[in-house]
Design a protein around this motif. Structure first.
Motif, PDB file in Angstrom:
ATOM      1  N   UNK A 130       0.824  -1.212   0.000  1.00 26.41           N
ATOM      2  CA  UNK A 130       0.000   0.000   0.000  1.00 26.41           C
ATOM      3  C   UNK A 130       0.856   1.261   0.000  1.00 26.41           C
ATOM      4  N   UNK A 131       1.920   1.269   0.808  1.00 30.34           N
ATOM      5  CA  UNK A 131       2.776   2.452   0.892  1.00 30.34           C
ATOM      6  C   UNK A 131       3.615   2.653  -0.367  1.00 30.34           C
ATOM      7  N   UNK A 132       3.626   1.645  -1.238  1.00 30.22           N
ATOM      8  CA  UNK A 132       4.409   1.741  -2.470  1.00 30.22           C
ATOM      9  C   UNK A 132       3.551   2.085  -3.681  1.00 30.22           C
ATOM     10  N   UNK A 133       2.260   2.321  -3.493  1.00 28.46           N
ATOM     11  CA  UNK A 133       1.339   2.381  -4.619  1.00 28.46           C
ATOM     12  C   UNK A 133       1.639   3.483  -5.625  1.00 28.46           C
ATOM     13  N   UNK A 134       2.291   4.560  -5.200  1.00 25.97           N
ATOM     14  CA  UNK A 134       2.616   5.645  -6.136  1.00 25.97           C
ATOM     15  C   UNK A 134       3.971   5.452  -6.806  1.00 25.97           C
ATOM     16  N   UNK A 135       4.716   4.457  -6.359  1.00 27.45           N
ATOM     17  CA  UNK A 135       6.041   4.209  -6.924  1.00 27.45           C
ATOM     18  C   UNK A 135       5.933   3.521  -8.273  1.00 27.45           C
ATOM     19  N   UNK A 136       6.925   3.750  -9.142  1.00 31.51           N
ATOM     20  CA  UNK A 136       7.002   3.016 -10.393  1.00 31.51           C
ATOM     21  C   UNK A 136       7.540   1.610 -10.120  1.00 31.51           C
ATOM     22  N   UNK A 137       6.983   0.636 -10.798  1.00 30.17           N
ATOM     23  CA  UNK A 137       7.391  -0.748 -10.591  1.00 30.17           C
ATOM     24  C   UNK A 137       8.883  -0.918 -10.841  1.00 30.17           C
ATOM     25  N   UNK A 138       9.412  -0.198 -11.810  1.00 28.90           N
ATOM     26  CA  UNK A 138      10.827  -0.306 -12.162  1.00 28.90           C
ATOM     27  C   UNK A 138      11.749   0.154 -11.041  1.00 28.90           C
ATOM     28  N   UNK A 139      11.233   0.911 -10.081  1.00 31.51           N
ATOM     29  CA  UNK A 139      12.062   1.427  -8.984  1.00 31.51           C
ATOM     30  C   UNK A 139      12.065   0.510  -7.767  1.00 31.51           C
ATOM     31  N   UNK A 140      11.310  -0.578  -7.813  1.00 29.40           N
ATOM     32  CA  UNK A 140      11.167  -1.442  -6.653  1.00 29.40           C
ATOM     33  C   UNK A 140      12.309  -2.439  -6.544  1.00 29.40           C
ATOM     34  N   UNK A 141      12.526  -2.904  -5.324  1.00 25.04           N
ATOM     35  CA  UNK A 141      13.468  -3.993  -5.115  1.00 25.04           C
ATOM     36  C   UNK A 141      12.831  -5.300  -5.582  1.00 25.04           C
ATOM     37  N   UNK A 142      13.608  -6.364  -5.627  1.00 26.96           N
ATOM     38  CA  UNK A 142      13.071  -7.640  -6.087  1.00 26.96           C
ATOM     39  C   UNK A 142      11.906  -8.125  -5.242  1.00 26.96           C
ATOM     40  N   UNK A 143      12.041  -8.023  -3.919  1.00 20.05           N
ATOM     41  CA  UNK A 143      10.966  -8.460  -3.036  1.00 20.05           C
ATOM     42  C   UNK A 143       9.727  -7.610  -3.177  1.00 20.05           C
ATOM     43  N   UNK A 144       9.910  -6.292  -3.289  1.00 20.09           N
ATOM     44  CA  UNK A 144       8.773  -5.387  -3.471  1.00 20.09           C
ATOM     45  C   UNK A 144       8.066  -5.670  -4.789  1.00 20.09           C
TER      46      UNK A 144
END
Length: 263
Positions: A130-144
């Motif tokens: 939920x706290x990541x919902x505005x982030x771009x998928x490409x910026x996430x770590x592998x687990x995220x």
């Protein structure tokens, strides 16, 4: 809702991957499909998801051939998370999760904005993104990223969830996080889970049943602590292993060496 493979064979390019395989997945249970590389585990998952057709036999969902379902109808009952799934680089987590609502939309009828919003919010809450919902998928770590894609499948609100090696490329902490989410989906929401796993100890800890695939067949199945043994690892994987009991009384398998002959 029961999913079953009924005398299924699959041949491609003249090579038989699976032969006369029969396997039933009980409703509300967690089944781990394990076996050596090249045994056909991912192929079996694709057949169960309706993404490929058996050369012989049938895949049945509550007794009905899976290919008799319409695409959207099937997607409301069953969701699959394959290996190596990707998203456009500018896609936000919330938009990605929203893609999972496609079974409830069509060219002729829009979905319910309220139901879409509730399903998306629930899927993100369960997978802790939920706290990541505005982030771009490409910026996430592998687990995220893996949790975000899992949330996308959950937004379909399926009864059955198919997972192909859901912890691949994740570190130990993120592996446990994903497996605990899967456990919660089954325990709290009654979701039937069918997962291809390479980690033998994940199968021991997080599955109600293990099905061992080798030589184009299911060679054994049953309660993981009874099925997964040093003898099985030697025979199927060509690995010598020791068996222990952890502080919670659970079986733990430790591979220690290769046997002389790998079958």
């Amino acid at each position: 809702m029961r999913l079953e493979a009924n005398h299924v064979s699959y041949t491609i390019g003249g090579k038989t991957i699976l032969k006369d395989l029969s396997l039933t997945f009980a409703e509300g249970r967690r089944t781990a499909v394990i076996g050596p590389n090249g045994a056909g585990k991912s192929t079996l998952l694709r057949l169960l998801a309706g993404l490929a057709r058996p050369s012989n036999g049938r895949i049945l969902l509550d007794g009905r051939d899976i290919h008799a379902f319409g695409r959207r109808e099937l997607a409301q009952k069953l969701a699959v998370l394959p290996q190596g799934v990707t998203a456009p680089p500018d896609t936000t987590v919330r938009r990605l999760v929203g893609y999972g609502r496609f079974p409830y939309h069509s060219y002729f009828q829009a979905g319910s904005p309220r139901l879409d919003r509730e399903a998306i919010d629930w899927a993100m809450q369960v997978t802790k993104v939920t706290e990541l919902q505005a982030r771009q998928v490409s910026s996430l770590s592998g687990g995220e990223r893996q949790r975000a894609f899992l949330a996308m499948t959950l937004a379909q609100q399926p009864k059955i969830l198919l997972l192909d090696e859901p912890t691949t490329y994740l570190d130990i902490a993120h592996q446990l996080e994903v497996m605990q989410i899967i456990e919660r989906l089954n325990r709290e929401y009654g979701m039937t889970i069918i997962m291809v796993l390479h980690d033998i100890n994940h199968a021991l800890q997080y599955a109600d049943e293990a099905a061992v695939l080798a030589g184009r067949h299911i060679v054994c199945r049953g309660v993981p602590a009874k099925v997964i043994s040093p003898e099985l690892l030697a025979d199927v994987f060509g690995v010598r292993a020791d068996r222990f009991t952890d502080e919670k009384g659970r079986t733990v398998i430790l591979p220690v060496d290769l046997v002389k002959s790998i079958k």
